[in-house]
Design an enzyme around this catalytic site. Sequence first.
Site, mmCIF file in Angstrom:
data_model
loop_
_atom_site.group_PDB
_atom_site.id
_atom_site.type_symbol
_atom_site.label_atom_id
_atom_site.label_comp_id
_atom_site.label_asym_id
_atom_site.label_seq_id
_atom_site.Cartn_x
_atom_site.Cartn_y
_atom_site.Cartn_z
ATOM 1 C CB SER A 135 -0.842 -0.072 1.078
ATOM 2 O OG SER A 135 -1.384 1.262 1.334
ATOM 3 C CE1 TYR A 148 -4.740 -2.128 4.976
ATOM 4 C CE2 TYR A 148 -4.068 -0.059 4.840
ATOM 5 C CZ TYR A 148 -4.382 -1.312 4.154
ATOM 6 O OH TYR A 148 -4.296 -1.342 2.623
HETATM 7 N N1 LIG Z 1 -8.493 0.004 -1.639
HETATM 8 C C1 LIG Z 1 -7.440 0.472 -1.280
HETATM 9 O O1 LIG Z 1 -7.512 1.745 -1.132
HETATM 10 C C2 LIG Z 1 -6.207 -0.180 -1.115
HETATM 11 C C3 LIG Z 1 -4.878 0.708 -1.084
HETATM 12 C C4 LIG Z 1 -3.767 0.035 -0.841
HETATM 13 C C5 LIG Z 1 -3.645 -1.385 -0.669
HETATM 14 N N2 LIG Z 1 -4.861 -2.096 -0.600
HETATM 15 C C6 LIG Z 1 -4.574 -3.549 -0.437
HETATM 16 O O2 LIG Z 1 -5.196 -4.385 -1.486
HETATM 17 C C7 LIG Z 1 -5.776 -5.435 -1.064
HETATM 18 C C8 LIG Z 1 -7.140 -5.829 -1.732
HETATM 19 O O3 LIG Z 1 -7.977 -4.926 -0.911
HETATM 20 P P1 LIG Z 1 -9.291 -4.406 -1.547
HETATM 21 O O4 LIG Z 1 -9.262 -2.881 -1.461
HETATM 22 O O5 LIG Z 1 -9.568 -4.867 -2.943
HETATM 23 O O6 LIG Z 1 -10.502 -4.484 -0.417
HETATM 24 P P2 LIG Z 1 -11.374 -5.656 -0.611
HETATM 25 O O7 LIG Z 1 -12.133 -5.555 -1.773
HETATM 26 O O8 LIG Z 1 -12.357 -5.761 0.806
HETATM 27 O O9 LIG Z 1 -10.619 -7.045 -0.769
HETATM 28 C C9 LIG Z 1 -10.148 -7.825 0.300
HETATM 29 C C10 LIG Z 1 -10.025 -9.128 -0.053
HETATM 30 O O10 LIG Z 1 -9.323 -10.144 0.993
HETATM 31 C C11 LIG Z 1 -10.474 -11.255 1.428
HETATM 32 N N3 LIG Z 1 -10.007 -11.487 2.853
HETATM 33 C C12 LIG Z 1 -10.144 -10.657 3.716
HETATM 34 N N4 LIG Z 1 -9.812 -11.175 5.032
HETATM 35 C C13 LIG Z 1 -9.713 -12.768 4.383
HETATM 36 C C14 LIG Z 1 -9.432 -14.025 5.236
HETATM 37 N N5 LIG Z 1 -9.267 -13.894 6.485
HETATM 38 N N6 LIG Z 1 -9.188 -15.226 4.652
HETATM 39 C C15 LIG Z 1 -9.309 -15.007 3.204
HETATM 40 N N7 LIG Z 1 -9.672 -13.932 2.324
HETATM 41 C C16 LIG Z 1 -9.673 -12.802 2.988
HETATM 42 C C17 LIG Z 1 -11.938 -10.639 1.253
HETATM 43 O O11 LIG Z 1 -12.840 -11.596 1.064
HETATM 44 P P3 LIG Z 1 -13.688 -12.147 2.124
HETATM 45 O O12 LIG Z 1 -14.401 -10.967 2.907
HETATM 46 O O13 LIG Z 1 -14.754 -12.756 1.400
HETATM 47 O O14 LIG Z 1 -12.803 -13.149 2.879
HETATM 48 C C18 LIG Z 1 -11.626 -9.792 0.051
HETATM 49 O O15 LIG Z 1 -12.044 -10.339 -1.248
HETATM 50 C C19 LIG Z 1 -5.724 -5.493 0.406
HETATM 51 O O16 LIG Z 1 -4.329 -6.052 1.017
HETATM 52 C C20 LIG Z 1 -5.437 -4.183 0.885
HETATM 53 O O17 LIG Z 1 -4.712 -3.756 1.910
HETATM 54 C C21 LIG Z 1 -5.981 -1.683 -1.018
#
Ligand SMILES: NC(=O)c1ccc[n+]([C@@H]2O[C@H](COP(=O)([O-])OP(=O)(O)OC[C@H]3O[C@@H](n4cnc5c(N)ncnc54)[C@H](OP(=O)(O)O)[C@@H]3O)[C@@H](O)[C@H]2O)c1
Length: 243
Positions: A135, A148
């Site tokens: 991130s 986080y």
């Molecule tokens: N969106 C942003 O602004 C942003 C910025 C920087 C980095 N990121 C990073 O990008 C990655 C994806 O995030 P996103 O923004 O796409 O959010 P998201 O849509 O909430 O995706 C997170 C995914 O992780 C899965 N997950 C969470 N806990 C889990 C567990 N215990 N076991 C298995 N799967 C799990 C969730 O599925 P379930 O809930 O079904 O388990 C979900 O599909 C993350 O690492 C996040 O930190 C995001």
Amino acid sequence: MNSSGNKILVTGGASGIGLGMAARFLQEGNTVFICGRRQSALDEAARAHPGLITHACDLSREDGRFELYEWVATTHPDLNVLVNNAGIQQWMRVTDLDFFERAKEELATNIEAPLHLTSLFLQLPSLTTIVNVTSGLAFSPLAQVPVYSATKAFFRSFTQSLRHQLKARGVEVIEAIPPALNTDLGGKGLHDAYPPVSDFIDAIFAQLKEGKNELTFGFSEAMRTAGPEQLQAAFARMNPEAK
Ligand SMILES: NC(=O)c1ccc[n+]([C@@H]2O[C@H](COP(=O)([O-])OP(=O)(O)OC[C@H]3O[C@@H](n4cnc5c(N)ncnc54)[C@H](OP(=O)(O)O)[C@@H]3O)[C@@H](O)[C@H]2O)c1
């Protein structure tokens, strides 16, 4: 990494950035597996992107990680790419009564899970590539998501060491560094004002094709190349003094 012909597992691939990557990998001629806790989200992703292979798992649990690895090693032992994307984001204060419980959940998902999966999947002789999703907050924290932000700084540091250690074995280690994007991370609505995932995916897939191993977009590129003064300014901008 080659853009096609891979067998790729994207953790947390049923939504947001993971789904964006999984769909693009699929479109480019790869076999793609996604996993996550919610069966309904996995089913919906597979309906929208026929060809995605799904597996329900809870990666915050050690037994969930072992079970996922056993499933892959038994049914798809030629998997060659692991994408550590799953993550959670907890908005909280250190004085909250449930702070430590929530912090432990975040540490298990954002740190223990990708470390354990990395160690397990490196047992596959076929593994050629690991992609870790960190991130822009790895460079400068947002104090409202204190644990986080720290997990992402940890994960970026670990990714750099991992790349160094695996060089001799010929395993490529790529860091995808998203800025804030419009997903449901941290709760619905919190990220609505940010750019769509598709913009990030277009940018990082172009960089992948150029052979880059730190994939950035917008704010995260600014952070990756920032000096101390710019990092200080970013911290002040993201964390205004409490009134
Ligand atoms: N969106 C942003 O602004 C942003 C910025 C920087 C980095 N990121 C990073 O990008 C990655 C994806 O995030 P996103 O923004 O796409 O959010 P998201 O849509 O909430 O995706 C997170 C995914 O992780 C899965 N997950 C969470 N806990 C889990 C567990 N215990 N076991 C298995 N799967 C799990 C969730 O599925 P379930 O809930 O079904 O388990 C979900 O599909 C993350 O690492 C996040 O930190 C995001």
